[in-house]
Design an enzyme around this catalytic site. Structure first.
Site, PDB file in Angstrom:
ATOM      1  N   CYS A   1       0.807  -1.225   0.000  1.00  0.00           N
ATOM      2  CA  CYS A   1       0.000   0.000   0.000  1.00  0.00           C
ATOM      3  C   CYS A   1       0.839   1.272   0.000  1.00  0.00           C
ATOM      4  O   CYS A   1       0.656   2.158  -0.846  1.00  0.00           O
ATOM      5  CB  CYS A   1      -0.976  -0.006   1.173  1.00  0.00           C
ATOM      6  SG  CYS A   1      -0.227   0.045   2.817  1.00  0.00           S
TER       7      CYS A   1
ATOM      8  N   HIS B   1      -2.853   0.917   6.785  1.00  0.00           N
ATOM      9  CA  HIS B   1      -3.156   0.904   5.353  1.00  0.00           C
ATOM     10  C   HIS B   1      -3.309   2.329   4.852  1.00  0.00           C
ATOM     11  O   HIS B   1      -3.851   3.194   5.542  1.00  0.00           O
ATOM     12  CB  HIS B   1      -4.436   0.116   5.072  1.00  0.00           C
ATOM     13  CG  HIS B   1      -4.746   0.003   3.614  1.00  0.00           C
ATOM     14  ND1 HIS B   1      -3.879  -0.567   2.704  1.00  0.00           N
ATOM     15  CD2 HIS B   1      -5.832   0.411   2.884  1.00  0.00           C
ATOM     16  CE1 HIS B   1      -4.418  -0.514   1.493  1.00  0.00           C
ATOM     17  NE2 HIS B   1      -5.599   0.071   1.570  1.00  0.00           N
TER      18      HIS B   1
ATOM     19  N   HIS C   1      -5.744   1.604  -4.614  1.00  0.00           N
ATOM     20  CA  HIS C   1      -4.858   1.102  -3.562  1.00  0.00           C
ATOM     21  C   HIS C   1      -4.380  -0.315  -3.853  1.00  0.00           C
ATOM     22  O   HIS C   1      -4.946  -1.041  -4.670  1.00  0.00           O
ATOM     23  CB  HIS C   1      -5.556   1.153  -2.195  1.00  0.00           C
ATOM     24  CG  HIS C   1      -6.733   0.223  -2.038  1.00  0.00           C
ATOM     25  ND1 HIS C   1      -7.257  -0.099  -0.805  1.00  0.00           N
ATOM     26  CD2 HIS C   1      -7.492  -0.444  -2.949  1.00  0.00           C
ATOM     27  CE1 HIS C   1      -8.276  -0.915  -0.960  1.00  0.00           C
ATOM     28  NE2 HIS C   1      -8.444  -1.137  -2.243  1.00  0.00           N
TER      29      HIS C   1
END
Length: 345
Positions: free
Chosen positions: A259, A307, A319
């Protein structure tokens, strides 16, 4: 038909079993704060997907912790290197005095006393004697000064070396622990991928949707409410060009990403350097609410932060989420939403 239904039920129970085992494993090591457990008896495909989704979240959290540990160990290694350099500088400073110390050693205290007696016997006048004695005192004072400087330099060298040794030991201990954590993450990731691969395509889609959100069509930058040519537009364009790339822990492109690796890679193309971890990126600026988000903002999820996604506008993010789920576009409104940060100021 009856046989097919029985096979499906047996498959679901097997999937639930591996999913529950993985969640249990993912909560056992590295983070005492993570205590997710499966309370219900396995009994449906939906529950299997839910357990696998929880396992994915646990794994993502652990990976984020390991990335932060990498930053800490790198800082420890830099500190150790700087301390070693300071210790060498201190030793070099001590070595400068070596010729002076050697000369002092060659001249004993007795010789100094004899020099004073000789000065008394050979002086032609009291004035001459005072001059000679003063000269001898100056020499003695210089010698004492050199000895004092040497003592200080030696103490500094010893202290610098002790600091360097401690810094090196700390860095090595951190590296050893980090290597153990890496091995544990790799083991869990391999187990997760193996269990994920046992799911049917429909079950895999369900897990991906639960973990990463529903996959949306990938828009072009021109369709989004972002100024053409701006750093945000550049970052968004790069990120969208990577949709479909696989997720890999620690990957920063160009063919696979995690991420924060994706957001770092995208903004690097716009000339903006981001911290490597999602936690580090979350501290780049003031926190923004959901309603304040603009295209190009970074969006963070979970507590602690584990995240990060790139907001592209119109309620969407791009993402890199977890294993088995390629980089994709989805809704910003994911569970665990915390806040946004604007890296462009």
């Amino acid at each position: 038909m009856q046989s097919q239904r029985s096979t499906t039920r047996r498959r679901s129970r097997a999937v639930l079993a591996v999913g529950a085992a993985l969640v249990a494993a993912a909560t056992a090591v590295l983070s005492p704060a993570m205590t997710t457990t499966a309370n219900a008896e396995p009994g449906s495909v939906a529950e299997a997907a839910s357990l696998m989704a929880k396992a994915a979240q646990q794994l993502t959290t652990i990976e984020a912790q390991v990335h932060e540990a990498e930053e800490i160990v790198a800082a420890q290694q830099r500190t150790a290197a700087a301390a070693a350099a300071q210790a060498q500088t201190a030793r070099d400073a001590l070595a400068v005095h070596e010729p002076q110390i050697r000369a002092i050693v060659q001249s004993s205290f007795t010789e100094k006393t004899q020099s004073r007696v000789a000065a008394f016997l050979t002086s032609e006048s009291a004035e001459d004697l005072v001059q000679q004695m003063t000269t001898l005192d100056m020499i003695a004072a210089h010698t004492n000064s050199v000895i004092t400087q040497v003592a200080a330099a030696r103490a500094a060298a010893e202290e610098a070396q002790a600091t360097a040794d401690q810094a090196a030991a700390t860095a090595q201990a951190g590296l050893t622990e980090l290597q153990a954590q890496h091995a544990e993450v790799e083991r869990r990731a391999a187990e997760y991928r193996s269990n994920y691969d046992q799911l049917s395509a429909a079950e895999q889609d369900r897990v991906s949707t639960l973990v990463a959100g529903p996959k949306l069509a990938t828009p072009s930058v021109a369709e989004l409410p972002v100024a053409s040519g701006s750093p945000a537009a550049t970052a968004i364009g790069i990120a969208l060009s990577k949709v479909g790339s696989p997720y890999r822990s620690g990957a920063t492109g160009p063919d696979a990403f995690d991420c924060s690796g994706l957001t770092s890679y995208a903004y690097a193309a716009a000339g903006i350097t981001l911290p490597r971890t999602s936690s580090g990126q979350s501290k780049m600026g003031p926190q923004l609410s959901r309603s304040e988000l603009r295209p190009g903002d970074l969006v963070f999820y979970y507590s602690p932060i584990s995240h990060v996604a790139l907001y592209i506008g119109d309620g969407m993010i791009v993402h890199a989420r977890t294993y088995g789920t390629p980089l994709s576009v989805t809704s910003v409104d994911q569970g665990g939403f915390r806040f946004g940060v604007r890296p462009t100021g």
